[in-house]
Structure formats: C-alpha cells, structure tokens
Design an enzyme around this catalytic site. Sequence first.
Site, PDB file in Angstrom:
ATOM      1  N   ASP A  94       0.897  -0.838  -0.080  1.00  0.00           N
ATOM      2  CA  ASP A  94       0.085  -0.197   0.081  1.00  0.00           C
ATOM      3  C   ASP A  94       0.900   1.103   0.161  1.00  0.00           C
ATOM      4  OD1 ASP A  94       0.942  -0.739   2.577  1.00  0.00           O
ATOM      5  OD2 ASP A  94      -0.881   0.305   3.989  1.00  0.00           O
ATOM      6  N   HIS A 106       9.381  -0.788   9.575  1.00  0.00           N
ATOM      7  CA  HIS A 106       8.058  -1.745   9.320  1.00  0.00           C
ATOM      8  C   HIS A 106       8.423  -3.134   8.199  1.00  0.00           C
ATOM      9  CE1 HIS A 106       6.077   0.105  12.423  1.00  0.00           C
ATOM     10  NE2 HIS A 106       6.091   0.953  11.809  1.00  0.00           N
TER      11      HIS A 106
HETATM   12  O1  RIB Z   1       1.817  -0.819  11.213  1.00  0.00           O
HETATM   13  C1  RIB Z   1       2.800  -0.810   9.749  1.00  0.00           C
HETATM   14  C2  RIB Z   1       2.404  -1.019   9.130  1.00  0.00           C
HETATM   15  O2  RIB Z   1       1.113   0.182   8.489  1.00  0.00           O
HETATM   16  C3  RIB Z   1       3.323  -0.897   7.571  1.00  0.00           C
HETATM   17  O3  RIB Z   1       2.749  -1.536   6.494  1.00  0.00           O
HETATM   18  C4  RIB Z   1       2.695   0.596   7.406  1.00  0.00           C
HETATM   19  O4  RIB Z   1       3.405   0.841   5.409  1.00  0.00           O
HETATM   20  C5  RIB Z   1       1.323   1.216   7.645  1.00  0.00           C
HETATM   21  O5  RIB Z   1       0.209   0.870   6.532  1.00  0.00           O
HETATM   22 CA    CA Z   2       2.327  -1.332   4.051  1.00  0.00          CA
END
Ligand code: RIB
Ligand code: CA
Length: 321
Positions: A15, A244
């Site tokens: 995303d 992340h």
């Molecule tokens: O919580 C972290 C996630 O949410 C990651 O994938 C970051 O891109 C956000 O959308």
């Molecule tokens: Ca993401």
Amino acid sequence: MPRPHETGPIYLDCDTGIDDALTLGYLVAEGADLVGVGTVSGNVSAELGARNTLDVLALAGRADVSVAVGAHDPIGGTFQGGAPSVHGANGIGDVELPRSPAAPTGETAAAMLSRLARAHPGRLHVLAVGPLTNLALALEADPELPELVAGVTIMGGAALVPGNVTAVAEANIHNDVVAAARVLEAPWPVTVVGLDVTMEARFEQRHLDALLAGPPVAVALGRMLETYFRYYTPVLGRPACALHDPLAAAVALGAVEPTLAPVVPMEVDTTGGPGRGQTLVDLRSRYLGYPPLPGARHRIVLEVPQGFGDDLAAALLRLSD
Ligand code: RIB
Ligand code: CA
C-alpha cells in the site's frame, strides 16, 4: 532460511506508502526475483499506491515489473482515506517522482496473485506489507492457492506490544480484519513480522544523512523519509523511524534470521469491541506442561538481531539510476 538469490519468485502486495517504497528499493537492491506487485488501499488508495509503486520501481531501474491495482475497499467496509499524517498526502512524503511510462496491468491484484502462483507452482513466495484484502480475495476465488504457494510473510499485528492504531491493533490488520482472519485461517505457512520487531528496527539520523548524500535514488527515498521522521520523532523520542515493511522483506528473503520465532496459533479479533484488530498469539507453550495446542501453524517473529538499519541503508545506497 534461504538467502536472497535462493528465495524464488516473489509476489509483493503493498500500500505504497513510505516504508513500502523503501521495501521496493530494498527488494530491487537485493536482486530479489520480483515477478509482480499488487496494491491495496491502506496508507493511500490502491490506485494511488499503484502509481507510487510504478514510479518507485522505475526510479530503481525496474520499470519492467508488472503492477496490478487491487482492492479499493476492505471486505465489508469502506476505505477510510489512508494515513496522510504519516506518509504525506501522496503517500510518498509529498515527493514528486518522475512519472513512470509504465501503467498498471488490467488484471486485479488477486487475479495476478493467482496467475503467478499457477505459473510458479510450489515456488512463489507472497510478501504482504499492507492490508490483506487482496490475499483474502485471491483465496476466495482460487481455493487451491494455499497448495500452490511456497509461503507467505506478512507485516502485521502485535503479539506482546501495543498496537499502533488502537491500544491493541496494528494498522495492516486493523484496516481489514475480515481479510486478516481469512488469511490466517488458510492452510498455508505464514510468517508474521509484527510491531514486536518492526518498531525496534530503525533508521537513525545518520542513515537519513547518508541517503540524502547518496545517489539520486537514495536522495529521493531520503526526502520521503524526512516526512516519516517528522511523524516518528515524537513517537520514538529522537530523530528516527521504524522500518516495518523493509524488515518483513528482509525476513522473507532470509537476509535477517529471527532469533526467536515460535510456531504457535494466532487469530484476529473481528468483533466490534475495543479488541477489534488485535492479533491473539497463543504463547502458552513457553511454559512446560500445557498440552499441544491445536492450530499451531503461524511463525511469529518475536526477536531479530540488531543492525538491520545499517544493512538497509547500505542496500539502498547501491541503487543507481
Ligand atoms: O503498521 C505498519 C504498517 O502500516 C506498514 O505496512 C506501514 O506501511 C503502514 O501502513
Ligand atoms: Ca505498508
């Protein structure tokens, strides 16, 4: 765990999003066999996420990778508009990238995933770093998918730490709880890389400075990161950000070997109460004496070695125009 060149073909579901953009750059830099990318609404709409993905891939020299627009809305719900306070209005820190001449394929992301699984039976690895809507739709349309896919790695959830959207829910799970539950119930091997480890994997100011002084691709990613740092600096108490999605990619590639990752049951709270979106990870097996737990199929990453930020920065600095 395989090394990057041995992992086999990878389908990425994302995303895009600043940390998703870093992940695209990392996969390219590591020479991953990226055979397709699908987008889903999360940080931005699936449509804008596809535009960002195409542009980042072109910037990194991989305009040839096919990108499919996936689900706009979560299952049974409506896209809530994304996270502009974290990722900027355009999802990539309001950096204007050169527009890639490439366009999304006409297929849906779910159709792309199913097609790629059949083109690479038993070999395709699915790396999902956004809400799990496309994976759930693909499972619904193609029930044989779990037998065709080699493995699934998701960035999502929180086992022993707080959530980042609610007290208990992480964003990718919270943004489509129904899809997350279906993906975790499906009979395929899932590795879960959640906030337990991704909040501790960091870029510090020195990493940002190095990218901003690097080649043009690194500078563009560094400029996106300035927005991400603005969000995370008060959260973490110093100039830094969490990594992340790139950490999930590194685990999927085998570039980061978890030092604690029990295979245990995990389910998602799909109720409408304050626990909605919580990932319930059954860790009772850490104590002696409990009977074997049914449904222990999910590998939950709880600890990884330190230093991933250095490795990620070095990889991104290898990208050139
Ligand atoms: O919580 C972290 C996630 O949410 C990651 O994938 C970051 O891109 C956000 O959308
Ligand atoms: Ca993401």
